[in-house]
Design a protein around this motif. Structure first.
Motif, PDB file in Angstrom:
ATOM      1  N   VAL A 247     -11.960 -34.184  46.819  1.00 19.89           N
ATOM      2  CA  VAL A 247     -12.019 -33.111  45.825  1.00 19.89           C
ATOM      3  C   VAL A 247     -10.633 -32.501  45.622  1.00 19.89           C
ATOM      4  CG1 VAL A 247     -12.932 -30.794  45.361  1.00 19.89           C
ATOM      5  CG2 VAL A 247     -14.460 -32.600  46.190  1.00 19.89           C
ATOM      6  N   ALA A 248      -9.867 -32.390  46.701  1.00 23.77           N
ATOM      7  CA  ALA A 248      -8.519 -31.820  46.593  1.00 23.77           C
ATOM      8  C   ALA A 248      -7.647 -32.668  45.674  1.00 23.77           C
ATOM      9  CB  ALA A 248      -7.884 -31.711  47.971  1.00 23.77           C
ATOM     10  N   ALA A 249      -7.719 -33.997  45.831  1.00 29.11           N
ATOM     11  CA  ALA A 249      -6.929 -34.895  44.979  1.00 29.11           C
ATOM     12  C   ALA A 249      -7.437 -34.850  43.543  1.00 29.11           C
ATOM     13  CB  ALA A 249      -6.989 -36.319  45.519  1.00 29.11           C
ATOM     14  N   TRP A 250      -8.746 -34.801  43.381  1.00 26.34           N
ATOM     15  CA  TRP A 250      -9.357 -34.775  42.050  1.00 26.34           C
ATOM     16  C   TRP A 250      -8.943 -33.526  41.282  1.00 26.34           C
ATOM     17  CZ3 TRP A 250     -11.441 -38.148  38.947  1.00 26.34           C
ATOM     18  CH2 TRP A 250     -12.250 -37.734  37.896  1.00 26.34           C
ATOM     19  N   ASN A 251      -8.933 -32.407  41.959  1.00 27.31           N
ATOM     20  CA  ASN A 251      -8.613 -31.145  41.288  1.00 27.31           C
ATOM     21  C   ASN A 251      -7.145 -31.052  40.874  1.00 27.31           C
ATOM     22  OD1 ASN A 251     -11.242 -30.259  41.462  1.00 27.31           O
ATOM     23  ND2 ASN A 251     -10.915 -29.059  43.321  1.00 27.31           N
ATOM     24  N   ARG A 252      -6.317 -31.914  41.441  1.00 26.07           N
ATOM     25  CA  ARG A 252      -4.908 -31.917  41.032  1.00 26.07           C
ATOM     26  C   ARG A 252      -4.676 -32.704  39.740  1.00 26.07           C
ATOM     27  NH1 ARG A 252      -3.884 -32.011  46.780  1.00 26.07           N
ATOM     28  NH2 ARG A 252      -3.864 -34.291  46.814  1.00 26.07           N
ATOM     29  N   LEU A 253      -5.699 -33.443  39.283  1.00 26.30           N
ATOM     30  CA  LEU A 253      -5.564 -34.205  38.045  1.00 26.30           C
ATOM     31  C   LEU A 253      -5.850 -33.311  36.836  1.00 26.30           C
ATOM     32  CD1 LEU A 253      -7.445 -37.530  38.922  1.00 26.30           C
ATOM     33  CD2 LEU A 253      -5.024 -37.000  39.216  1.00 26.30           C
ATOM     34  N   SER A 254      -5.228 -33.632  35.730  1.00 22.17           N
ATOM     35  CA  SER A 254      -5.533 -32.929  34.481  1.00 22.17           C
ATOM     36  C   SER A 254      -6.929 -33.330  34.023  1.00 22.17           C
ATOM     37  CB  SER A 254      -4.513 -33.301  33.407  1.00 22.17           C
ATOM     38  OG  SER A 254      -4.695 -34.660  33.006  1.00 22.17           O
ATOM     39  N   PRO A 255      -7.612 -32.488  33.240  1.00 20.57           N
ATOM     40  CA  PRO A 255      -8.931 -32.863  32.711  1.00 20.57           C
ATOM     41  C   PRO A 255      -8.911 -34.198  31.972  1.00 20.57           C
ATOM     42  CG  PRO A 255      -8.539 -30.533  32.347  1.00 20.57           C
ATOM     43  CD  PRO A 255      -7.249 -31.107  32.876  1.00 20.57           C
ATOM     44  N   ALA A 256      -7.846 -34.462  31.226  1.00 20.19           N
ATOM     45  CA  ALA A 256      -7.752 -35.726  30.485  1.00 20.19           C
ATOM     46  C   ALA A 256      -7.679 -36.910  31.436  1.00 20.19           C
ATOM     47  CB  ALA A 256      -6.526 -35.705  29.569  1.00 20.19           C
ATOM     48  N   ASP A 257      -6.893 -36.784  32.505  1.00 23.31           N
ATOM     49  CA  ASP A 257      -6.792 -37.876  33.478  1.00 23.31           C
ATOM     50  C   ASP A 257      -8.087 -38.036  34.267  1.00 23.31           C
ATOM     51  OD1 ASP A 257      -4.290 -38.680  32.734  1.00 23.31           O
ATOM     52  OD2 ASP A 257      -3.225 -37.740  34.411  1.00 23.31           O
ATOM     53  N   GLN A 258      -8.798 -36.957  34.503  1.00 21.74           N
ATOM     54  CA  GLN A 258     -10.089 -37.057  35.185  1.00 21.74           C
ATOM     55  C   GLN A 258     -11.057 -37.933  34.382  1.00 21.74           C
ATOM     56  OE1 GLN A 258     -11.381 -33.027  35.850  1.00 21.74           O
ATOM     57  NE2 GLN A 258     -10.204 -32.811  37.745  1.00 21.74           N
ATOM     58  N   VAL A 259     -11.061 -37.756  33.072  1.00 20.89           N
ATOM     59  CA  VAL A 259     -11.926 -38.571  32.212  1.00 20.89           C
ATOM     60  C   VAL A 259     -11.544 -40.048  32.319  1.00 20.89           C
ATOM     61  CG1 VAL A 259     -12.564 -39.071  29.816  1.00 20.89           C
ATOM     62  CG2 VAL A 259     -12.435 -36.705  30.599  1.00 20.89           C
ATOM     63  N   LEU A 260     -10.263 -40.327  32.270  1.00 19.01           N
ATOM     64  CA  LEU A 260      -9.782 -41.707  32.328  1.00 19.01           C
ATOM     65  C   LEU A 260     -10.072 -42.350  33.680  1.00 19.01           C
ATOM     66  CD1 LEU A 260      -6.315 -41.178  30.596  1.00 19.01           C
ATOM     67  CD2 LEU A 260      -8.318 -42.285  29.597  1.00 19.01           C
ATOM     68  N   VAL A 261      -9.849 -41.603  34.754  1.00 21.92           N
ATOM     69  CA  VAL A 261     -10.065 -42.138  36.099  1.00 21.92           C
ATOM     70  C   VAL A 261     -11.556 -42.364  36.360  1.00 21.92           C
ATOM     71  CG1 VAL A 261      -9.833 -41.636  38.568  1.00 21.92           C
ATOM     72  CG2 VAL A 261      -7.929 -41.175  37.019  1.00 21.92           C
ATOM     73  N   LYS A 262     -12.382 -41.458  35.884  1.00 26.07           N
ATOM     74  CA  LYS A 262     -13.831 -41.631  36.074  1.00 26.07           C
ATOM     75  C   LYS A 262     -14.325 -42.879  35.343  1.00 26.07           C
ATOM     76  CE  LYS A 262     -16.725 -38.322  36.737  1.00 26.07           C
ATOM     77  NZ  LYS A 262     -17.642 -37.150  36.649  1.00 26.07           N
ATOM     78  N   LYS A 263     -13.819 -43.124  34.134  1.00 22.43           N
ATOM     79  CA  LYS A 263     -14.219 -44.336  33.406  1.00 22.43           C
ATOM     80  C   LYS A 263     -13.775 -45.583  34.161  1.00 22.43           C
ATOM     81  CE  LYS A 263     -14.218 -46.736  28.991  1.00 22.43           C
ATOM     82  NZ  LYS A 263     -14.060 -48.071  29.621  1.00 22.43           N
ATOM     83  N   ALA A 264     -12.562 -45.551  34.723  1.00 23.88           N
ATOM     84  CA  ALA A 264     -12.090 -46.688  35.530  1.00 23.88           C
ATOM     85  C   ALA A 264     -13.019 -46.926  36.714  1.00 23.88           C
ATOM     86  CB  ALA A 264     -10.666 -46.434  35.999  1.00 23.88           C
ATOM     87  N   ALA A 265     -13.506 -45.836  37.313  1.00 22.36           N
ATOM     88  CA  ALA A 265     -14.430 -45.954  38.445  1.00 22.36           C
ATOM     89  C   ALA A 265     -15.763 -46.555  38.003  1.00 22.36           C
ATOM     90  CB  ALA A 265     -14.650 -44.582  39.071  1.00 22.36           C
ATOM     91  N   ARG A 266     -16.295 -46.074  36.880  1.00 22.44           N
ATOM     92  CA  ARG A 266     -17.579 -46.595  36.384  1.00 22.44           C
ATOM     93  C   ARG A 266     -17.461 -48.077  36.019  1.00 22.44           C
ATOM     94  NH1 ARG A 266     -20.710 -41.989  34.811  1.00 22.44           N
ATOM     95  NH2 ARG A 266     -20.389 -40.518  36.524  1.00 22.44           N
ATOM     96  N   ASP A 267     -16.339 -48.449  35.425  1.00 22.89           N
ATOM     97  CA  ASP A 267     -16.128 -49.866  35.102  1.00 22.89           C
ATOM     98  C   ASP A 267     -16.083 -50.707  36.373  1.00 22.89           C
ATOM     99  OD1 ASP A 267     -16.036 -49.212  32.434  1.00 22.89           O
ATOM    100  OD2 ASP A 267     -13.853 -49.332  32.255  1.00 22.89           O
ATOM    101  N   SER A 268     -15.448 -50.179  37.422  1.00 20.84           N
ATOM    102  CA  SER A 268     -15.373 -50.923  38.684  1.00 20.84           C
ATOM    103  C   SER A 268     -16.751 -51.086  39.307  1.00 20.84           C
ATOM    104  CB  SER A 268     -14.420 -50.231  39.668  1.00 20.84           C
ATOM    105  OG  SER A 268     -15.038 -49.126  40.309  1.00 20.84           O
ATOM    106  N   SER A 269     -17.622 -50.103  39.071  1.00 20.14           N
ATOM    107  CA  SER A 269     -18.984 -50.182  39.587  1.00 20.14           C
ATOM    108  C   SER A 269     -19.751 -51.342  38.954  1.00 20.14           C
ATOM    109  CB  SER A 269     -19.724 -48.861  39.320  1.00 20.14           C
ATOM    110  OG  SER A 269     -21.083 -48.970  39.660  1.00 20.14           O
TER     111      SER A 269
END
Length: 332
Positions: A247-269
């Motif tokens: 959560v600490a690392a996640w909260n350091r990301l911008s909202p825009a990057d959070q969206v991009l990183v989450k999509k990368a995670a879902r694609d990896s799933s």
């Protein structure tokens, strides 16, 4: 609340935190993420985790980049859960089984027969239940970006097929170190033996235990099929895995990057699930060709009915599980 751990481990974690802090200070523009993984290089989870961090690097133009450390070189899963909580590592591929010590609500997925099948597990975890479990994890410093497939665990043993609960009576079965799994075997009349995974092969070979339980790929890759030649398809445990982040690392990301990183995670799933299905089938064919005696249990009601005391004790110990159980069972 972070889990308490021994002074020696605390020293190691503090060293990692110091290193992580130094990296963050010296490279404020980028998030250099360390990723924990227990599996080796060709495992579906490994391929998916490496795909995730590569894609995250690409879509954020390098603002999120990093490396996956395979083969548990950063420590055990319990170690890595603690490291993720304190921010010493930033992401990991976890089985939710050991996560229950840190986040009691997660124990719901370790209840025997809680999922009807693998497809049911995917529907549950991709829906509101998965979101609520991630929220519970978030309170402990960890959150899930995507859910991976951990397969379905079944019984295998050295002497006979398991057709009914009576076939488990008096047998010594190795289980993972979790009270729920001990209760599962005892409810079937067997003797549960918590044991390190690395000790199982020799224990099966020498008769210290009569059997164990796991999915096809693990039964194959561990060579347990060489010494425990009966595999009975109970699929009693379907334990999801997660791509988790600090959560600490996640909260350091911008909202825009959070969206991009989450999509990368879902694609990896989605990639991991496809690779898992392929690996599962390959392992099944391999061990059957080696002479394993396989039987499928089409009616598992007698087994699931025997789990009522396990469910009752789990809810007594953690009342929050009741609503999760009801929600999971209501999903078609």
């Amino acid at each position: 609340m972070i889990i308490k751990f021994p002074a020696k481990k605390l020293g190691n974690l503090l060293a990692l935190v110091t290193t992580a802090s130094a990296v963050a200070f010296s490279s404020a523009a980028n998030a250099e993420w360390k990723g924990w993984n227990i599996h080796n290089t060709d495992y579906p989870v490994t391929v998916a985790l490496e795909s995730f961090i590569k894609e995250a690097d690409k879509v954020t133009n390098g603002r999120v980049n990093g490396r996956v450390y395979n083969g548990a070189v950063l420590g055990s899963q319990s170690d890595s859960i603690q490291m993720l909580q304190v921010g010493a590592i930033q992401f990991a591929g976890f089985s939710l089984g050991p996560m229950g010590d840190a986040v009691p609500e997660v124990n719901v997925v370790s209840l025997p027969f809680i999922f009807k099948n693998l497809d049911h597990m995917h529907r549950v975890m991709d829906g509101s239940v998965g979101d609520k479990l991630s929220k519970a994890m978030e309170k402990k410093g960890i959150m899930s970006l995507a859910w991976y497939d951990g397969g379905a665990r079944s019984f295998y043993n050295t002497s006979k097929p398991i057709q009914t609960p009576a076939d488990v009576k008096g047998e010594k079965f190795r289980v993972m170190n979790n009270e729920l799994y001990v209760g599962m075997i005892e409810a079937l009349g067997g003797n549960a033996t918590p044991m390190a995974y690395s000790e199982v092969y020799q224990s099966l070979k020498t008769g210290v235990v009569d059997g164990a339980e796991n999915n096809w790929p693990s039964y194959d890759s561990s060579n347990h099929y060489e010494v425990a030649t009966y595999y009975s398809l109970t699929q009693h445990l379907i334990i999801p895995e997660c791509l988790c982040v600090s959560v600490a690392a996640w909260n350091r990301l911008s909202p825009a990057d959070q969206v991009l990183v989450k999509k990368a995670a879902r694609d990896s799933s989605q990639l991991q699930r496809k690779l898992w299905a392929k690996r599962d089938e390959e392992s099944r064919k391999k061990v059957l060709a080696a002479g394993v005696k396989f039987n499928e249990i089409k009616d598992k009601k007698a087994f699931s009915d025997a789990m009522k005391p396990v469910y009752a004790k789990a809810v007594q110990d953690n009342p929050s599980l009741k609503s999760f159980i009801e929600q999971i069972q209501s999903v078609d």
